[in-house]
Design an enzyme around this catalytic site. Structure first.
Site, PDB file in Angstrom:
ATOM      1  N   TYR A 173      27.225  -3.499  31.397  1.00  0.00           N
ATOM      2  CA  TYR A 173      27.817  -2.162  31.530  1.00  0.00           C
ATOM      3  C   TYR A 173      28.728  -1.887  30.321  1.00  0.00           C
ATOM      4  CZ  TYR A 173      31.464   1.141  33.061  1.00  0.00           C
ATOM      5  OH  TYR A 173      32.374   2.163  33.128  1.00  0.00           O
ATOM      6  N   LYS A 202      28.160   0.855  27.439  1.00  0.00           N
ATOM      7  CA  LYS A 202      29.133   1.946  27.262  1.00  0.00           C
ATOM      8  C   LYS A 202      29.580   1.977  25.801  1.00  0.00           C
ATOM      9  CE  LYS A 202      31.047   4.297  30.180  1.00  0.00           C
ATOM     10  NZ  LYS A 202      30.712   5.625  30.756  1.00  0.00           N
TER      11      LYS A 202
END
Ligand SMILES: NC(=O)c1ccc[n+]([C@@H]2O[C@H](COP(=O)([O-])OP(=O)(O)OC[C@H]3O[C@@H](n4cnc5c(N)ncnc54)[C@H](O)[C@@H]3O)[C@@H](O)[C@H]2O)c1
Length: 393
Positions: free
Chosen positions: A152, A156
């Protein structure tokens, strides 16, 4: 985004069905904007009048194109993301498709449809990966991608770079250029938050919140949802000519500006719901090893039984290692001023939704967790004993 000057501007919010996206949509609607929420799931709350919901998936270019057609969008708030916490963090392919592929689609369609401004909701994690950071600022380099403990955060970071690199790209349907910026929030909290707080409250209620971990002096940060709403609206304004496009191509850290120990931050919630704050404190490395083993178990057995890991390694870092950032740039360039909030409204929200301990309550799962706590303590003792002693056991 001054509502007095442009009362009928349209804004589109990806992830507008989620906690923060919906809150931002409502705030913009109140200021007189036409708001389009775009998400794979509809909001948990009734839609205010004037807010439109479009069901769609940012992984599918045709869905994104459909959402942008027939309307002039003045600003996109790109908030949709996947894989932030719990077992979601372990689904690498979906994380990549949503966070990187989805961002590509949004940027592509913004250029094609002549959208002049885009504000991206990023995260502290693009810089932080378990190293101590005190009062860091936006001059800090991105954490090298291979050092991210989870996909994640890595995706990002990739997405934030793509967004900031797209700043200045020419628009297809007009003479102008696309202006972009990224906000990097701390952990979001507020009444009705659905991602972290219900999980924590469920641990508390099931009697699983038996210990804290890490150095009591470690400091992290949080941001109240309404402070983050304020920052996004200011960032969107700071991309306009009226504000000399000051935010163009820029990242900003956003928090309440009050570094605090993670568990002390949660104390009012635990005690406000009538539970005892734990007095046992375990070493961070032990919890990190435990999180690593849980992730391994999920990797091996997740297909058969997709269980919720108690904690992931990233969550251990995020909660137990000091990292906080300066707000100077956001204050100076955006005019951001964090308002003071506490956890009382969160406590009230949980109470109003049937949570909180009544006298005589017995936490279920106590025995299991007592057993696990003893198990962890035994491991600590074994780690600290000299190896000849362990071998002779
Ligand atoms: N919650 C936090 O503590 C925190 C901290 C730092 C940064 N952020 C960032 O803030 C943003 C909002 O967080 P939140 O807490 O409101 O999360 P959330 O999960 O409530 O909202 C994310 C939304 O994105 C939507 N979404 C996921 N995949 C999609 C897809 N393929 N197409 C369209 N929509 C999709 C989800 O359905 C959800 O409604 C996210 O970008 C997150 O990375 C959150």
């Amino acid at each position: 985004m001054d509502s007095r000057k442009s009362p009928k501007e349209t804004v589109l919010i990806t992830g507008g069905g989620g906690y923060f996206g919906f809150r931002l949509g409502c705030a913009l609607n109140q200021r007189g904007f036409h708001v389009i929420l775009f998400d794979i799931k509809s909001p948990a709350h009734p839609m205010p009048e004037g807010v439109k919901f479009i069901h769609g998936d940012i992984r599918h270019l045709c869905d994104v194109e459909k959402a942008f057609q027939d309307v002039d969008i003045a600003c996109v708030f790109h908030i949709a993301s996947y894989g932030m916490s719990g077992r979601e963090q372990l689904n690498r392919s979906l994380i990549e498709e949503v966070n990187v592929g989805g961002t590509d689609h949004i940027l592509q369609v913004c250029r094609r449809r002549g959208v002049p401004r885009l504000v991206y909701t990023s995260t502290f994690n693009v810089i932080f990966g378990g190293q101590v950071i005190r009062n860091g600022d936006e001059s800090l380099p991105y954490l090298p991608l291979h050092l991210h403990p989870d996909h994640y955060s890595r995706t990002k970071s990739i997405a934030e770079k793509k967004v900031l690199e797209a700043n200045g790209a020419t628009l297809v349907r007009s003479d102008g250029v696309l202006r972009t910026c990224a906000l990097r929030p701390a952990g979001i909290y507020g009444p009705g938050e659905q991602r972290h707080l219900p999980r924590i409250v469920s641990y508390i209620e099931r009697g699983l919140f038996k210990f804290v971990y890490g150095d009591p002096g470690s400091l992290v940060e949080f941001v109240h949802v309404d402070n983050l709403v304020q920052a996004h609206i200011l960032a969107s304004e700071a991309l306009t000519a009226a504000k000399a496009h000051v935010a163009s191509g820029q990242p900003y850290f956003i928090s309440d500006g009050r570094p605090v120990n993670n568990f002390e931050f949660l104390r009012p919630l635990v005690e406000g719901l009538g539970y005892r704050f734990p007095s046992i404190r375990l070493p961070l490395t032990l919890i990190y090893c435990f999180a690593f083993l849980t992730e391994m178990a999920h990797f091996l057995f997740g297909r058969v039984y997709n269980f919720q890991p108690f904690l992931t390694r990233t969550e251990v870092y995020k909660t137990g290692v000091t990292h906080y950032f300066s707000l100077e740039k956001a204050k100076k360039e955006l005019g951001y001023e964090a308002q003071p909030f506490d956890l009382q409204e969160v406590v009230d929200w949980f109470k109003a939704h049937g949570h909180g301990r009544s006298p005589g309550d017995h936490a279920s799962g106590c025995l299991v967790w007592d057993g696990l706590t003893v198990f962890l303590l035994v491991i600590v003792v074994l780690i600290w004993l000299p190896s000849p002693v362990v071998r002779s056991l």
